[in-house]
Motif scaffolding. Structure first.
Motif, mmCIF file in Angstrom:
data_model
loop_
_atom_site.group_PDB
_atom_site.id
_atom_site.type_symbol
_atom_site.label_atom_id
_atom_site.label_comp_id
_atom_site.label_asym_id
_atom_site.label_seq_id
_atom_site.Cartn_x
_atom_site.Cartn_y
_atom_site.Cartn_z
ATOM 1 N N SER A 94 0.835 -1.208 0.000
ATOM 2 C CA SER A 94 0.000 0.000 0.000
ATOM 3 C C SER A 94 0.870 1.260 0.000
ATOM 4 C CB SER A 94 -0.918 -0.007 1.225
ATOM 5 O OG SER A 94 -1.575 1.229 1.370
ATOM 6 N N PHE A 95 1.951 1.222 0.787
ATOM 7 C CA PHE A 95 2.827 2.388 0.919
ATOM 8 C C PHE A 95 3.449 2.769 -0.416
ATOM 9 C CE2 PHE A 95 7.207 3.962 1.588
ATOM 10 C CZ PHE A 95 6.908 5.161 2.210
ATOM 11 N N TRP A 96 4.049 1.818 -1.112
ATOM 12 C CA TRP A 96 4.728 2.133 -2.360
ATOM 13 C C TRP A 96 3.740 2.523 -3.460
ATOM 14 C CZ3 TRP A 96 9.324 3.674 -2.032
ATOM 15 C CH2 TRP A 96 10.213 3.125 -1.111
ATOM 16 N N LYS A 97 2.533 1.971 -3.380
ATOM 17 C CA LYS A 97 1.488 2.372 -4.326
ATOM 18 C C LYS A 97 1.194 3.862 -4.182
ATOM 19 C CE LYS A 97 -3.439 1.744 -5.279
ATOM 20 N NZ LYS A 97 -4.689 1.082 -4.851
ATOM 21 N N GLN A 98 1.091 4.330 -2.931
ATOM 22 C CA GLN A 98 0.822 5.742 -2.685
ATOM 23 C C GLN A 98 2.015 6.615 -3.071
ATOM 24 O OE1 GLN A 98 -2.307 6.471 -1.921
ATOM 25 N NE2 GLN A 98 -2.610 4.267 -1.919
ATOM 26 N N VAL A 99 3.221 6.104 -2.839
ATOM 27 C CA VAL A 99 4.431 6.858 -3.210
ATOM 28 C C VAL A 99 4.441 7.150 -4.706
ATOM 29 C CG1 VAL A 99 6.949 6.694 -3.453
ATOM 30 C CG2 VAL A 99 5.871 6.050 -1.291
ATOM 31 N N ILE A 100 4.164 6.129 -5.507
ATOM 32 C CA ILE A 100 4.167 6.294 -6.966
ATOM 33 C C ILE A 100 3.073 7.267 -7.411
ATOM 34 C CG2 ILE A 100 3.780 5.088 -9.155
ATOM 35 C CD1 ILE A 100 5.070 2.600 -7.699
ATOM 36 N N LEU A 101 1.877 7.154 -6.804
ATOM 37 C CA LEU A 101 0.787 8.062 -7.145
ATOM 38 C C LEU A 101 1.127 9.498 -6.767
ATOM 39 C CD1 LEU A 101 -2.073 8.778 -8.050
ATOM 40 C CD2 LEU A 101 -2.886 8.130 -5.765
ATOM 41 N N PHE A 102 1.632 9.708 -5.548
ATOM 42 C CA PHE A 102 1.951 11.062 -5.100
ATOM 43 C C PHE A 102 3.062 11.675 -5.951
ATOM 44 C CE2 PHE A 102 0.403 10.243 -0.453
ATOM 45 C CZ PHE A 102 -0.886 10.098 -0.938
ATOM 46 N N HIS A 103 4.022 10.847 -6.352
ATOM 47 C CA HIS A 103 5.093 11.312 -7.234
ATOM 48 C C HIS A 103 4.526 11.720 -8.585
ATOM 49 C CE1 HIS A 103 8.481 10.684 -10.136
ATOM 50 N NE2 HIS A 103 9.150 11.318 -9.191
ATOM 51 N N LEU A 104 3.556 10.957 -9.085
ATOM 52 C CA LEU A 104 2.905 11.273 -10.360
ATOM 53 C C LEU A 104 2.172 12.610 -10.280
ATOM 54 C CD1 LEU A 104 2.227 10.140 -13.229
ATOM 55 C CD2 LEU A 104 0.135 9.205 -12.219
ATOM 56 N N ILE A 105 1.548 12.883 -9.145
ATOM 57 C CA ILE A 105 0.829 14.148 -8.947
ATOM 58 C C ILE A 105 1.802 15.328 -8.946
ATOM 59 C CG2 ILE A 105 -0.555 15.488 -7.303
ATOM 60 C CD1 ILE A 105 -1.785 12.805 -6.386
#
Length: 495
Positions: free
Chosen positions: A296-307
């Motif tokens: 879950s953590f790395w999924k959010q990291v990638i999304l936040f980086h994309l934003i």
């Protein structure tokens, strides 16, 4: 059916609302900066104000991160309230003592940071006293903000901040011709209003704190967690303070250009990275005992980086026009506006590494590990200071900005290594890095396509150019994201 779908995206909707409220606040902040740029330009008065403000930001900037990091887990787990009360009491007594020291020795402190004339020093010292006292009150609100986060009321302090900023902007509109001292008092009044509203709403929501000077083993443990965070963040803030010091010793006006560029970068940081961390950190704390928490953590990291990468693309394509609209009027020159754009762009590019690093920091904090981030902060800040000094010598003013971005990249690399050492990677590190590089490819392609459009479409109005090419940037970025990520819609469900 519709309600069920809305529930799936509940986290995303809450976060979007938070970003919208913060966005309105930051628009008011930009309006304030635009008005100030027109009144003071890049002269000695605003240079003095910005140096004093940099010192105050250095003192109080790192406190908020430390307070929320320590207090939020205690509020989430509903630990002994007496320990939290004692921690808050002792901490703010120490801060009050430091503020008094800064006020008493303000002339000596300003002398360390600048070699300007007596007029500059006097203005700077007078501004410093007012800002120190007002920001001390606002710092107390950091505790109530942490309380609101744990209660799921993320947007309440954001609305309060919006109201306070609105008061400042209205005051500047009503009193267009002001001195730097009057401007300082207006800023201070806005901070006091923010503090009063925050405390009032917190008490209404059930927050309480009692003065206590207990020093139990639990409180000692809280300070044990707090001090490394303060040290690491403080060292980082020191490196930013060194940037201001370098600029203060260059040509008149360059410290103001640095300040405006930093302000634009900080607006983006507050709007996106700050909100993302505010929303997600309590969730990391709650999920930390889950065996699958890393996925879950790395999924959010990638999304936040994309934003954040979307912001980089947007500012690259329409940022120059935006800076011209905001700052290039009154006594603020075209050259100064161009410098602000370039400096802000360099800072904003560095934010793609900052958001990943700061999320990794929060993962360490949630596991009760703060000494690692402290050591990282010390190393990276040293890199920042040394690199900035070297680059300024060879390439001049913009070396200050590049030094910060290079240090941020070094920081992320070191934290990846530390993460692997302490926790390992539930997902392949290659998968994570390839996703981050994929986001960068989307940014580069978006910028190339939009600038190709700009070559063939000429629009005289700056506002229309910002609107049109901003929308084109957003559409192209989303389309490319959907092409690169087949599960793009699924990614948007912030957990």
């Amino acid at each position: 059916m519709m309600l069920k779908k809305m529930e799936q995206y509940k986290g995303s909707i809450s976060l979007i609302l938070m970003i919208i409220i913060t966005g309105i606040t930051q628009i008011l902040t930009l309006m304030k900066s635009s008005l100030v740029a027109g009144i003071f330009g890049t002269g000695i008065e605003i240079d003095a104000y910005n140096l004093a403000n940099s010192i105050v930001s250095f003192l109080f900037g790192f406190i908020a991160a430390g307070i929320s990091t320590v207090i939020i887990p205690n509020y989430v787990r509903k630990d002994n309230q007496k320990n939290v009360d004692a921690f808050i009491t002792v901490l703010y007594c120490l801060i009050a003592f430091i503020v008094c020291v800064f006020i008493i020795f303000r002339y000596q402190i300003i002398g360390l940071f600048s070699n300007r004339d007596e007029l500059f020093v006097n203005i700077c010292c007078n501004v410093l006293v007012v800002l120190l006292l007002a920001n001390y009150l606002l710092a107390i609100s950091d505790v109530t903000v942490a309380y609101f986060q744990c209660e799921g009321k993320y947007n309440l302090p954001k609305i309060v901040s919006l109201v306070a900023q609105l008061v400042v902007v209205i005051a500047l509109l009503l009193i267009p011709n002001i001195s730097i001292e009057q401007y300082t008092y207006i800023i201070a009044i806005g901070l006091v209003i923010n503090f009063c509203l925050d405390i009032s709403f917190a008490i209404k929501e059930g927050w309480r704190v009692k003065i206590s000077f207990l020093f139990t083993p639990e409180i000692k443990k809280m300070f044990y967690l707090f001090l490394p965070i303060v040290f690491s963040t403080g060292i980082y803030k020191l490196s930013l303070m060194v940037d201001s010091t370098i600029a203060a010793r260059l040509e008149t006006g360059e410290i103001t250009v640095l300040s405006y560029a930093s302000q634009i970068s900080n607006i983006i940081n507050t709007l996106l990275i700050g909100n993302l961390l505010t929303y997600y950190y309590p969730k990391i704390v709650k999920k930390i005992r889950n065996k699958n928490n890393q996925i879950s953590f790395w999924k959010q990291v990638i999304l936040f980086h994309l934003i954040v990468c979307l912001v980089i693309a947007g500012f690259t394509t329409v940022g120059h026009e935006a800076v011209m609209v905001l700052f290039q009027h009154g006594t603020f020159t075209e050259k100064a506006a161009k410098y602000v754009y370039i400096g802000a762009l360099i800072y904003i590019i560095g934010q793609e590494t900052e958001v990943v690093r700061d999320l990794i920091y929060r993962y360490f904090y949630a596991n009760g590990i703060t000494n690692v981030t402290a050591k990282n902060g010390f190393i990276v800040s040293a890199v920042n200071i040394i690199t900035s000094l070297i680059l300024v010598y060879f390439i001049g003013f913009f070396g200050i900005f590049l030094g910060t971005v290079i240090a941020s990249l070094v920081s992320l690399i070191l934290m990846f290594i530390k993460f692997k050492t302490y926790f390992g990677f539930a997902e392949s590190i290659k998968t994570v890095i390839s996703s981050l590089l994929k986001n960068n490819c989307i940014v580069i392609l978006t910028i190339i396509i939009v600038f190709t459009f700009k070559r063939f479409i000429f629009i005289e109005s700056l506002m229309l150019r910002i609107l049109l090419f901003g929308i084109i940037t957003l559409i192209i970025y989303i389309v490319l994201s959907m092409i690169f990520y087949k599960n793009f819609r699924e990614m948007l469900k912030i957990e």
